[in-house]
Scaffold this motif. Structure first.
Motif, short mmCIF file in Angstrom:
data_model
loop_
_atom_site.label_atom_id
_atom_site.label_comp_id
_atom_site.label_asym_id
_atom_site.label_seq_id
_atom_site.Cartn_x
_atom_site.Cartn_y
_atom_site.Cartn_z
N LEU A 266 0.80 -1.22 0.00
CA LEU A 266 0.00 0.00 0.00
C LEU A 266 0.83 1.27 0.00
N ASN A 267 1.98 1.24 0.69
CA ASN A 267 2.78 2.46 0.83
C ASN A 267 4.17 2.10 1.35
N ASP A 268 4.98 3.12 1.59
CA ASP A 268 6.37 2.90 2.01
C ASP A 268 6.49 2.35 3.43
N SER A 269 5.42 2.39 4.20
CA SER A 269 5.49 1.86 5.56
C SER A 269 5.54 0.34 5.58
N GLY A 270 5.32 -0.26 4.41
CA GLY A 270 5.32 -1.72 4.33
C GLY A 270 3.96 -2.34 4.53
N LEU A 286 -6.76 5.04 8.49
CA LEU A 286 -5.70 5.52 9.37
C LEU A 286 -4.48 5.95 8.55
N HIS A 287 -3.62 6.76 9.16
CA HIS A 287 -2.52 7.36 8.41
C HIS A 287 -1.57 6.33 7.82
N ASP A 288 -1.40 5.18 8.49
CA ASP A 288 -0.46 4.19 7.96
C ASP A 288 -1.08 3.31 6.88
N ARG A 289 -2.34 3.61 6.50
CA ARG A 289 -3.01 2.88 5.42
C ARG A 289 -3.27 3.79 4.21
#
Length: 455
Positions: A266-270, A286-289
Motif C-alpha cells: 500500500l505504501n512505504d510503511s510496508g 488511518l494514516h499508515d493505510r
C-alpha cells in the motif's frame, strides 16, 4: 435462488442514488441464450475450482503479473463502472430485462462524484467554500480520508466507492483533483460565479480523456480503439438513446475482476493486504493505510508500480471467498465467490455464449481445447464472462482483452461519450487537455494524481 447484482455490502445498496432510473438493453438481442446447468456454474466458480487462483497458481502472483497494466487501473475501471451503472435488483433466473433499472446516468459525467451538486447534495461540499468538496481528516489530522459521519460511513456520491480501501482513496484523489482545479481557475481569474461549473467541466473532460486515451488502449489494445474511433461502432445500436448493454455490464466489463492481485503493497510503511478482508472499506482510513499511488500507477520519477494480474480464467482467492460483511448472508457457500456471482448473473440474464457472439462478430471462436473446460467433462458452449477472460488469455497472453470482450467494452464506453451532449467529444472535437501534465496536449491518470497533490 437470487443473487445480488453487484458485490456491495447489503446496507449500502439502499444508499445508491434514487435519481430517475435508466434502462439496460442488449447488444445482441437476436442471439439465443446459453443453456447451461447451474450445478456446472457452482462447480466452476466455487473455492478451489479452476477459477480460484489458489488452486491454479498457489495463490502467488509470479508469472501471472501483467507489467503492461499497472495495479491501479482495475480499480480505476471499477470507478468508471460506478460512474455509469448501479443496479440494485436481486436477480432471479430469466429475469425480465425491462424490469432492471440503472440508478446512474449512462454517461461518463462523474455523477458518482458530484451527486446533485452543492444545492442538491450539500453534505458532499465544504460549507465554508461550496465550490469545493468536503474532505475527511484522519487520525493524525491530515485530509487523507473521505468525509465520514460519526459512524464512519463515507459522505460520497456513491457508497460503493468506499467498499474497499483502494477505491476509497481513488475517490478521495478525485475530490482533491476537483478542489485543486478550483484553485487553478481562481488563479486564472475565472469569475466566482463560474468557478464550480467550469471546474466540474474540466474534471469531467480530463477524466473522459483518460478513459479514451489511456484506460481503453491499455484494456483492449490501441489497434481496436483506433479502429472504432476511425470506422465507428458495429454492434451497439443505441440510436441516440444510450443504454447499458447487459453483455457489457454483466460479462465483458467484469474482466477487471480477473486483474485484481492476491496481495498489494500500500505504501512505504510496508503495509500490505488483499482487497478483502484486509482492505475492506466503510471505515476510517488511518494514516499508515493511506495509499502511495506510486505503488499503483507509473508516476514520473518514482519507483516502478506493482503490476495488475493478467486477464485469465482465475480470480484472486480473496474474491472467491468474500466476507459476509460484503455479500451478506447467503443460501449457498458458493455465493461468497465473485466468480460464481459473475457466472450466475450471465445465466439469469440469458446472455448468449461467448462462441455465439464470436461467430456473430465474424471472429473465429476459441476451440474446446483453448477454452479448457472439456477436461472437466463439460462439452457445451461457454458462459460469456468466462469466455472473455479465456479469450484474453489465449489470444493476447492476458495482456489485454480479445476481439469479443474488447469490442464490447470499447464500443459501449465510446458510445456513451459520443451520445453525451456535454462530453468533450461532442462539444469540441478538437479539444485537448488544458491542465498541466507531463506532456502538452495529453493528460494521464498520473497527471491527475500529481495535480491533485496525492502523488
Amino acid at each position: 435462488m437470487s443473487t445480488h447484482s453487484c458485490v456491495i455490502a447489503p446496507h449500502l445498496k439502499d444508499s445508491l442514488s434514487t435519481a430517475d432510473a435508466g434502462k439496460y438493453g442488449r447488444m445482441f438481442a437476436l442471439l439465443p441464450a446459453l443453456e447451461t446447468d447451474e450445478e456446472y456454474l457452482l462447480a466452476l466458480g466455487r473455492a478451489g475450482s479452476i477459477m480460484d487462483v489458489d488452486s491454479t497458481q498457489g495463490g502467488t502472483e509470479g508469472n501471472s503479473d501483467n507489467p503492461r497494466i499497472a495495479a491501479g487501473f482495475p480499480v480505476f475501471g471499477q470507478f468508471i463502472a460506478h460512474d455509469i451503472t448501479a443496479d440494485r435488483s436481486l436477480l432471479l433466473h430469466h429475469a425480465r430485462l425491462q424490469e432492471l433499472r440503472n440508478f446512474r446516468t449512462p454517461r461518463l459525467d462523474l455523477d458518482c462524484l458530484y451527486g446533485a451538486g452543492p444545492t442538491g447534495d450539500p453534505h458532499l461540499y465544504d460549507i465554508d467554500d461550496l465550490d469545493k468538496f468536503l474532505l475527511g481528516v484522519n487520525d493524525v489530522g491530515n485530509m487523507d480520508d473521505l468525509p465520514r459521519n460519526r459512524q464512519g460511513r463515507a459522505l460520497v456520491g456513491d457508497p460503493r466507492n468506499d467498499v474497499h480501501l483502494i477505491i476509497s482513496q481513488l475517490h478521495l484523489a478525485f475530490l482533491k483533483f476537483h478542489n485543486h482545479v478550483v484553485n487553478w481557475l481562481r488563479e486564472q481569474g475565472v469569475p466566482s460565479s463560474e468557478v464550480f461549473n467550469e471546474a466540474r467541466r474540466l474534471v469531467r473532460w480530463h477524466y473522459q480523456w483518460i478513459v479514451v486515451h489511456e484506460f481503453l488502449p491499455l484494456s483492449v489494445g490501441e489497434v481496436l480503439v483506433d479502429d472504432i474511433l476511425t470506422n465507428g461502432l458495429r454492434y451497439y445500436p443505441y440510436d441516440g438513446n444510450p443504454f447499458i448493454p447487459v453483455e457489457f455490464a454483466d460479462a465483458a466489463y467484469r474482466f477487471g475482476h480477473s486483474q485484481i492481485r492476491s496481495l498489494y503493497t500500500l505504501n512505504d510503511s510496508g503495509a500490505k493486504g488483499n482487497v478483502f478482508p484486509d482492505c475492506a472499506g466503510t471505515c476510517p482510513v488511518l494514516h499508515d493505510r493511506v495509499i502511495d499511488w506510486s505503488y499503483f500507477f507509473e508516476i514520473p520519477g518514482e519507483k516502478k508500480p506493482q503490476a495488475s494480474k493478467k486477464i485469465d480464467n482465475s480470480l484472486a482467492h480473496s474474491l472467491i471467498d468474500l466476507p459476509e460483511s460484503v455479500v451478506g448472508k447467503t443460501e449457498l457457500p458458493e455465493q461468497h465467490s465473485l466468480a460464481y456471482r459473475d457466472l450466475e448473473r450471465g445465466l439469469a440474464l440469458d446472455l448468449p455464449s461467448g462462441e455465439t457472439i464470436s461467430r456473430a462478430m465474424g471472429v473465429e471462436p476459441l476451440t474446446l481445447e483453448e477454452v479448457g473446460l472439456s477436461k472437466l467433462g463439460y462439452q457445451g458452449e461457454t458462459p460469456l464472462f468466462y469466455y472473455i477472460l479465456k479469450e484474453a488469455e489465449v489470444r493476447y497472453e492476458g495482456e489485454h482483452l480479445g476481439e469479443v470482450g474488447g469490442r464490447i467494452v470499447a464500443e459501449v464506453l465510446l458510445a456513451l461519450l459520443d451520445s453525451d451532449t456535454t462530453s468533450y467529444r461532442n462539444i469540441d472535437t478538437e479539444w485537448v487537455p488544458t491542465l498541466p501534465g507531463a506532456r502538452e496536449g495529453d493528460f494521464t491518470i498520473a497527471d491527475l494524481l500529481q495535480f491533485a497533490r496525492t502523488a
